[in-house]
Design an enzyme around this catalytic site. Structure first.
Site, PDB file in Angstrom:
ATOM      1  N   CYS A  55      46.476  16.848 -24.794  1.00 45.52           N
ATOM      2  CA  CYS A  55      47.094  15.742 -25.580  1.00 45.52           C
ATOM      3  C   CYS A  55      46.981  16.558 -27.530  1.00 45.52           C
ATOM      4  CB  CYS A  55      47.045  14.860 -26.126  1.00 45.52           C
ATOM      5  SG  CYS A  55      46.159  13.907 -27.002  1.00 45.52           S
ATOM      6  N   ALA A  58      43.905  15.167 -28.572  1.00 48.86           N
ATOM      7  CA  ALA A  58      42.406  16.046 -28.306  1.00 48.86           C
ATOM      8  C   ALA A  58      41.991  17.393 -28.531  1.00 48.86           C
ATOM      9  CB  ALA A  58      42.723  15.920 -27.012  1.00 48.86           C
ATOM     10  N   ARG A  89      32.241  15.665 -25.619  1.00 45.13           N
ATOM     11  CA  ARG A  89      32.539  17.017 -25.167  1.00 45.13           C
ATOM     12  C   ARG A  89      31.041  17.564 -25.038  1.00 45.13           C
ATOM     13  NH1 ARG A  89      34.438  20.188 -29.271  1.00 45.13           N
ATOM     14  NH2 ARG A  89      34.838  22.690 -28.745  1.00 45.13           N
ATOM     15  N   HIS A 190      44.689  22.270 -32.404  1.00 45.81           N
ATOM     16  CA  HIS A 190      43.950  22.859 -32.603  1.00 45.81           C
ATOM     17  C   HIS A 190      44.813  23.858 -33.949  1.00 45.81           C
ATOM     18  CE1 HIS A 190      42.863  24.185 -28.370  1.00 45.81           C
ATOM     19  NE2 HIS A 190      42.402  23.515 -29.454  1.00 45.81           N
TER      20      HIS A 190
END
Ligand code: CFN
Ligand code: HCA
Length: 536
Positions: A55, A58, A89, A190
């Site tokens: 999402c 994230a 991650r 992003h």
């Protein structure tokens, strides 16, 4: 490589509406050539399909801002989102000359842990109190606040809380309205993170960055230590890395990023916005690079050196390439014997599948099915990827690519270094540009390119192509294991890495060779073929 795969037959078991939707996300590489057929990408996943996507939260918190080591990043929301984006991650960080160990927060997890009453009555007070406590205990240089879904739904005013906290404590408090439901995937997150970093951090520093050639590395997140290996090589050639974005990066350095001479872009998908904005605002050109794979690394290093046109730098680059190559070639050759002729799937977020398509070909393997979770059409079609210069091209015949702004600036669509149109045309006509173009152009004939693949499609494609290995993430790793197919995570590298540059290619090749050599996979009977397991 060809199969008689018919996409309509593959999707036949799906309901009509879903089949129609999904058929637009799957493209077969046409052996007779031609340009990339249009692939549907960056659109909403059909509800009910088991997508691998994440999402917006994230993409913003987990991917872009989380790795900034000296910023204390608070997840505002119920605890789950903070917990599931905590550490998985593998974006590593360590102390450096600007950041002591006690100011590194990446291994910690901060959350307002919103409860039912906070959702009903609002969470602003709880957030403000948490910031006060965090400042009192940790004394961070700067704070990030990332919103999860309920925050947008209940209307907490993050901007007002952040502004007041900033005034109270005299440190930057930056908020990100990256509620998970925004956009259709991580990709929206992003973009939100890029906008805030550009507006609130980059350019606010006043320190000089020493070094004759200062580079920033954008879209490199130090998974398993990747950035450190790139920095080692660049440092030995003679570059100064001003800052990365955002692997092992620090607020203390990001704010001075505008002092660099050149931005390198490793993951274009997650960071292209900042590369573009820095070029517009500060005139810093950017170069698409790839440090995954030996050939790609060599091309990249040569190209960076050519940008500065310094003979010493070019000579040092060749020296480092020669030394590193000599050190890794015997190991690579040994692994190649195991890997040669094997096939694989590569399915990951938004840029790596293409990077690994190249490395695997280097190692003698072919990617027969490749795809992304949330890439945009340009990532598949390759329009935005720069044609790099062939590494064996005679450097004397290559026009100089200087990074100083050219008064008659020409920026062709694929090349983000400024140069005159004549120079670019000369370069293109001379046939020295590489074939590294994008996922579709670099796909094997008859191979499949797939967007936002789901478990059903993955299983069907495994049945049809019978690959030797699948490169993917945690969500489909174990499904394929049960089918007797080894998998390698190309998000987190499982527990391995770094995979970048020369030494990284050896580590990768060894890991893959081990996976393919173990006899365990032939001993597996999937649950659905065992009687009495309820796996029917
Ligand atoms: S490190 Fe990157 S390389 S940032 Fe992006 S698009 Fe994700 S977290 Mo997972 S591994 Fe993946 Fe890429 Fe860029 Fe990573 S392919 S999905 S959002 N990604
Ligand atoms: C994310 C992060 C992720 C997930 C990996 C996976 C990562 O998308 O939120 O699904 O295995 O690299 O950690 O992509």
């Amino acid at each position: 490589m060809t199969t008689d795969l018919n996409v309509d037959e593959l999707l036949a078991p799906l309901p009509d509406k879903v089949r129609k939707n999904r058929s637009k996300h799957i493209v077969k590489k046409d052996p007779s050539g031609g340009s990339c057929p249009q692939i549907e990408a960056n659109t909403r996943t059909v509800p009910g399909i088991i997508t691998q996507r994440g999402c917006s939260y994230a993409g913003c918190k987990g991917v872009v801002v989380g790795p900034i080591k000296d910023m204390l990043t608070i997840t505002h929301g119920p605890i789950g989102c903070a917990y599931y984006s905590w550490g998985t991650r593998r974006n590593k960080a360590r102390a450096d000359e600007r950041t002591p160990p006690e100011q590194i927060y990446t291994a910690m997890c901060f959350s307002t842990d919103m409860q039912e009453s906070d959702i009903v009555f609002g969470g602003e007070k709880k957030l403000a109190k948490m910031i006060d406590e965090a400042v009192e205990i940790f004394h961070p240089r700067a704070i990030n606040i990332c919103a999860t879904c309920p925050i947008g739904l209940i209307g907490d005013d993050l901007s007002a809380v952040a502004k007041a906290a900033q005034e109270r404590h005299g440190i930057p408090v930056i908020h990100y309205n990256c509620e998970g439901y925004k956009g259709v995937s991580q990709s929206a997150g992003h973009h939100i993170a890029n906008n805030q970093i550009m507006e609130r951090i980059i350019g606010t520093g006043t320190e000089k960055v020493d070094g004759k050639y200062v580079l920033n590395i954008l879209g490199e997140y130090n998974i398993g230590g990747d950035t450190w290996e790139i920095e080692r090589i660049l440092g030995e050639i003679g570059y100064t890395v001003g800052s990365t974005l955002t692997g092992d990066s620090a607020y203390a350095k990001i704010k001075n990023m505008h002092r660099a001479h050149l931005n390198l872009v490793q993951c274009h998908r997650s960071i292209n916005y900042i590369a573009e904005m820095m070029e517009t605002k500060y005139g810093i050109p950017w170069l698409k690079v790839n440090f995954i794979g030996i050939d790609a690394t060599i091309d990249t290093l040569r190209e960076i050196a050519r940008c500065f046109g310094d003979e010493d730098l070019i000579a040092r680059t060749e020296h480092v390439i020669e030394r590193e190559l000599a050190a890794v070639t015997p190991e690579i050759e040994r692994c190649r014997k195991v890997l040669k002729g094997r096939t694989a799937f590569a399915f990951v977020g938004g840029s790596r599948s293409h990077h690994y398509q190249f490395l695997l070909r280097n190692l003698g393997m072919e990617v027969v099915v490749a795809g992304y979770e949330f890439a945009h059409r340009d990532d598949y079609e390759g329009r935005e990827v720069i044609p790099t210069i062939k590494s064996d091209a005679d450097s004397k015949n290559i026009p100089e690519l200087h990074v100083e702004p050219d008064p008659e600036e020409y920026r062709p669509p694929h090349l983000h270094l400024k140069m005159s149109k004549e120079k670019y045309d000369e370069l293109a006509a001379s046939g020295i540009l590489n074939d590294y173009k994008g996922m579709y152009p670099d796909m094997v004939d008859g191979g499949i390119m797939i967007d936002d693949a789901n478990h059903f499609e993955t299983e069907e494609l495994v049945e049809i192509f019978k690959p030797d290995l699948i490169f993917t993430g945690i969500k489909d790793k174990y499904v394929t294991h049960k089918m007797g197919l080894p998998s390698k995570q190309i998000h987190s590298y499982d527990y391995s890495g770094p995979y970048t540059c020369f030494r990284g290619a050896v580590t990768f090749a060894k890991d893959v060779a081990h996976s393919l050599s173990t006899p365990a996979w032939k001993m597996i009977t999937p649950p659905w073929e065992q009687s009495g397991t309820g796996g029917d």
